[in-house]
Scaffold this motif. Structure first.
Motif, PDB file in Angstrom:
ATOM      1  N   MET A   1       0.635  13.346 -47.072  1.00 26.55           N
ATOM      2  CA  MET A   1      -0.428  14.290 -46.731  1.00 26.55           C
ATOM      3  C   MET A   1      -1.529  14.265 -47.785  1.00 26.55           C
ATOM      4  SD  MET A   1      -0.195  18.434 -46.190  1.00 26.55           S
ATOM      5  CE  MET A   1       1.181  18.283 -45.085  1.00 26.55           C
ATOM      6  N   LEU A   2      -1.133  14.396 -49.055  1.00 27.55           N
ATOM      7  CA  LEU A   2      -2.128  14.399 -50.125  1.00 27.55           C
ATOM      8  C   LEU A   2      -2.831  13.056 -50.223  1.00 27.55           C
ATOM      9  CD1 LEU A   2      -0.232  16.391 -52.923  1.00 27.55           C
ATOM     10  CD2 LEU A   2      -2.097  17.181 -51.442  1.00 27.55           C
ATOM     11  N   GLY A  61      -2.670  36.380 -41.802  1.00 20.36           N
ATOM     12  CA  GLY A  61      -1.715  35.914 -42.803  1.00 20.36           C
ATOM     13  C   GLY A  61      -1.044  34.603 -42.459  1.00 20.36           C
ATOM     14  N   VAL A  62      -1.728  33.753 -41.680  1.00 24.56           N
ATOM     15  CA  VAL A  62      -1.187  32.458 -41.263  1.00 24.56           C
ATOM     16  C   VAL A  62      -2.006  31.352 -41.927  1.00 24.56           C
ATOM     17  CG1 VAL A  62      -0.724  30.921 -39.315  1.00 24.56           C
ATOM     18  CG2 VAL A  62      -0.448  33.404 -39.056  1.00 24.56           C
ATOM     19  N   MET A  63      -1.341  30.411 -42.570  1.00 22.18           N
ATOM     20  CA  MET A  63      -2.055  29.306 -43.211  1.00 22.18           C
ATOM     21  C   MET A  63      -2.709  28.423 -42.157  1.00 22.18           C
ATOM     22  SD  MET A  63      -1.889  29.656 -46.428  1.00 22.18           S
ATOM     23  CE  MET A  63      -2.479  28.046 -46.927  1.00 22.18           C
ATOM     24  N   THR A  64      -3.904  27.963 -42.449  1.00 25.48           N
ATOM     25  CA  THR A  64      -4.602  27.088 -41.506  1.00 25.48           C
ATOM     26  C   THR A  64      -4.059  25.669 -41.594  1.00 25.48           C
ATOM     27  OG1 THR A  64      -6.346  26.813 -43.167  1.00 25.48           O
ATOM     28  CG2 THR A  64      -6.737  28.417 -41.430  1.00 25.48           C
ATOM     29  N   TYR A  65      -4.137  24.979 -40.488  1.00 30.74           N
ATOM     30  CA  TYR A  65      -3.626  23.606 -40.377  1.00 30.74           C
ATOM     31  C   TYR A  65      -4.429  22.691 -41.293  1.00 30.74           C
ATOM     32  CZ  TYR A  65      -2.082  19.333 -37.960  1.00 30.74           C
ATOM     33  OH  TYR A  65      -1.552  18.104 -37.661  1.00 30.74           O
ATOM     34  N   TRP A  66      -3.759  21.874 -42.069  1.00 31.68           N
ATOM     35  CA  TRP A  66      -4.437  21.072 -43.090  1.00 31.68           C
ATOM     36  C   TRP A  66      -5.346  19.997 -42.495  1.00 31.68           C
ATOM     37  CZ3 TRP A  66      -3.594  15.755 -43.792  1.00 31.68           C
ATOM     38  CH2 TRP A  66      -2.542  15.206 -43.063  1.00 31.68           C
ATOM     39  N   LEU A  67      -5.096  19.614 -41.235  1.00 31.52           N
ATOM     40  CA  LEU A  67      -5.936  18.601 -40.591  1.00 31.52           C
ATOM     41  C   LEU A  67      -7.149  19.203 -39.871  1.00 31.52           C
ATOM     42  CD1 LEU A  67      -3.684  15.835 -38.945  1.00 31.52           C
ATOM     43  CD2 LEU A  67      -5.523  15.532 -40.596  1.00 31.52           C
ATOM     44  N   LEU A  68      -7.265  20.521 -39.901  1.00 32.29           N
ATOM     45  CA  LEU A  68      -8.342  21.183 -39.168  1.00 32.29           C
ATOM     46  C   LEU A  68      -9.737  20.708 -39.593  1.00 32.29           C
ATOM     47  CD1 LEU A  68      -8.816  23.283 -36.961  1.00 32.29           C
ATOM     48  CD2 LEU A  68      -8.915  25.028 -38.745  1.00 32.29           C
ATOM     49  N   PRO A  69     -10.027  20.603 -40.891  1.00 29.47           N
ATOM     50  CA  PRO A  69     -11.354  20.089 -41.280  1.00 29.47           C
ATOM     51  C   PRO A  69     -11.619  18.673 -40.785  1.00 29.47           C
ATOM     52  CG  PRO A  69     -10.278  21.139 -43.147  1.00 29.47           C
ATOM     53  CD  PRO A  69      -9.249  21.016 -42.074  1.00 29.47           C
ATOM     54  N   VAL A  70     -10.581  17.833 -40.775  1.00 31.70           N
ATOM     55  CA  VAL A  70     -10.735  16.452 -40.310  1.00 31.70           C
ATOM     56  C   VAL A  70     -11.092  16.435 -38.817  1.00 31.70           C
ATOM     57  CG1 VAL A  70      -9.572  14.237 -40.003  1.00 31.70           C
ATOM     58  CG2 VAL A  70      -9.108  15.618 -42.038  1.00 31.70           C
ATOM     59  N   ILE A  71     -10.362  17.233 -38.037  1.00 34.21           N
ATOM     60  CA  ILE A  71     -10.632  17.317 -36.595  1.00 34.21           C
ATOM     61  C   ILE A  71     -12.042  17.826 -36.350  1.00 34.21           C
ATOM     62  CG2 ILE A  71      -9.967  18.480 -34.453  1.00 34.21           C
ATOM     63  CD1 ILE A  71      -7.087  18.586 -35.585  1.00 34.21           C
ATOM     64  N   TYR A 137       0.170  28.217 -33.055  1.00 38.49           N
ATOM     65  CA  TYR A 137      -0.932  28.636 -33.916  1.00 38.49           C
ATOM     66  C   TYR A 137      -1.895  27.498 -34.243  1.00 38.49           C
ATOM     67  CZ  TYR A 137       0.206  33.484 -34.907  1.00 38.49           C
ATOM     68  OH  TYR A 137       0.387  34.843 -34.798  1.00 38.49           O
ATOM     69  N   ILE A 138      -1.386  26.285 -34.318  1.00 39.46           N
ATOM     70  CA  ILE A 138      -2.263  25.142 -34.601  1.00 39.46           C
ATOM     71  C   ILE A 138      -3.328  25.006 -33.513  1.00 39.46           C
ATOM     72  CG2 ILE A 138      -2.368  22.624 -34.786  1.00 39.46           C
ATOM     73  CD1 ILE A 138       0.373  22.697 -36.105  1.00 39.46           C
ATOM     74  N   LEU A 139      -2.904  25.124 -32.260  1.00 42.45           N
ATOM     75  CA  LEU A 139      -3.850  25.021 -31.154  1.00 42.45           C
ATOM     76  C   LEU A 139      -4.816  26.202 -31.134  1.00 42.45           C
ATOM     77  CD1 LEU A 139      -1.587  23.680 -28.241  1.00 42.45           C
ATOM     78  CD2 LEU A 139      -3.134  22.420 -29.756  1.00 42.45           C
ATOM     79  N   LYS A 140      -4.339  27.372 -31.498  1.00 40.07           N
ATOM     80  CA  LYS A 140      -5.219  28.543 -31.591  1.00 40.07           C
ATOM     81  C   LYS A 140      -6.306  28.311 -32.645  1.00 40.07           C
ATOM     82  CE  LYS A 140      -1.760  32.041 -30.299  1.00 40.07           C
ATOM     83  NZ  LYS A 140      -2.452  32.633 -29.133  1.00 40.07           N
ATOM     84  N   GLN A 141      -5.905  27.723 -33.767  1.00 43.70           N
ATOM     85  CA  GLN A 141      -6.867  27.455 -34.837  1.00 43.70           C
ATOM     86  C   GLN A 141      -7.892  26.413 -34.419  1.00 43.70           C
ATOM     87  OE1 GLN A 141      -4.579  26.432 -38.319  1.00 43.70           O
ATOM     88  NE2 GLN A 141      -3.478  28.390 -38.327  1.00 43.70           N
ATOM     89  N   VAL A 142      -7.426  25.365 -33.771  1.00 41.98           N
ATOM     90  CA  VAL A 142      -8.348  24.347 -33.269  1.00 41.98           C
ATOM     91  C   VAL A 142      -9.299  24.956 -32.253  1.00 41.98           C
ATOM     92  CG1 VAL A 142      -8.516  22.214 -31.925  1.00 41.98           C
ATOM     93  CG2 VAL A 142      -6.773  22.421 -33.704  1.00 41.98           C
ATOM     94  N   ALA A 143      -8.791  25.822 -31.401  1.00 41.81           N
ATOM     95  CA  ALA A 143      -9.620  26.477 -30.390  1.00 41.81           C
ATOM     96  C   ALA A 143     -10.730  27.290 -31.033  1.00 41.81           C
ATOM     97  CB  ALA A 143      -8.756  27.374 -29.506  1.00 41.81           C
TER      98      ALA A 143
END
Length: 198
Positions: A1-2, A61-71, A137-143
């Motif tokens: 990941m890193l 209080g949910v961490m955002t998906y680390w790939l979100l900025p890339v998407i 939650y990942i899909l919610k964040q992408v949405a």
């Protein structure tokens, strides 16, 4: 990941932006328009990421998906470029027809920016917003990230911020490749006989 994050933010992102600027520079015969385009798209991405992080990390209080900025960067850089090219192509056409910068960009936003750009953006935003109905939650964040970035870009950045920058830049929008024809059109002055013969 890193390792992927270092590779993406250290190399891939810059290569992607550089290719985008190079292609647009050749197509638009200007370096300022691609630079302004990328800067304004990154603004939309930054604001939507900030909103997403605030909602999910700050409120839920949910961490955002680390790939979100890339998407988000990959998607909005292409979509934002399309939206901007619709407006700028019409803007250049109106300038060649003899309108001033201010009149040309106003007409471009009225004719192209409103019905075309905002209409296409609403369809895309609603399509991604439907992902928020998922329990994942990942899909919610992408949405939220994609829908908000598209809305911000098409309802705030393209119709308000972009015209303001274009009017302020004036003839420098076409630097360094603007021709005699473009300079006269930007100044809203008729071409001289000598220029017509060229």
């Amino acid at each position: 990941m890193l390792g992927f994050e270092r590779e993406y933010y250290g190399l891939i992102l810059y290569v992607m932006i550089a290719i985008n600027i190079a292609i647009l520079t050749i197509y638009m015969r200007s370096i300022m328009i691609p630079l302004r385009l990328v800067a304004t798209v990154l603004m939309s991405i930054t604001w939507s990421l900030a909103l997403t992080i605030y909602v999910f990390q700050g409120l839920l209080g949910v961490m955002t998906y680390w790939l979100l900025p890339v998407i988000l960067i990959s998607l909005l850089l292409s979509v934002g470029t399309d939206y901007d090219l619709f407006i700028i192509s019409r803007f250049r056409e109106e300038i060649n027809n003899g309108l001033s910068d201010k009149d040309a960009i106003v007409k471009s936003i009225e004719v192209t920016g409103g019905p075309v750009v905002t209409g296409a953006a609403l369809v895309l935003a609603m399509a991604f917003a439907s992902l928020a109905l998922s329990s994942i939650y990942i899909l919610k964040q992408v949405a939220l990230a994609v829908a908000s970035s598209v809305i911000i870009d098409s309802f705030i950045v393209r119709p308000l911020l972009v015209p303001a920058i274009i009017v302020l830049l004036g003839k420098w929008n076409w630097w360094p490749f603007y021709s005699t024809t473009m300079i006269n059109a930007v100044k809203n002055e008729p071409l001289s006989p000598e220029s017509r013969q060229r």
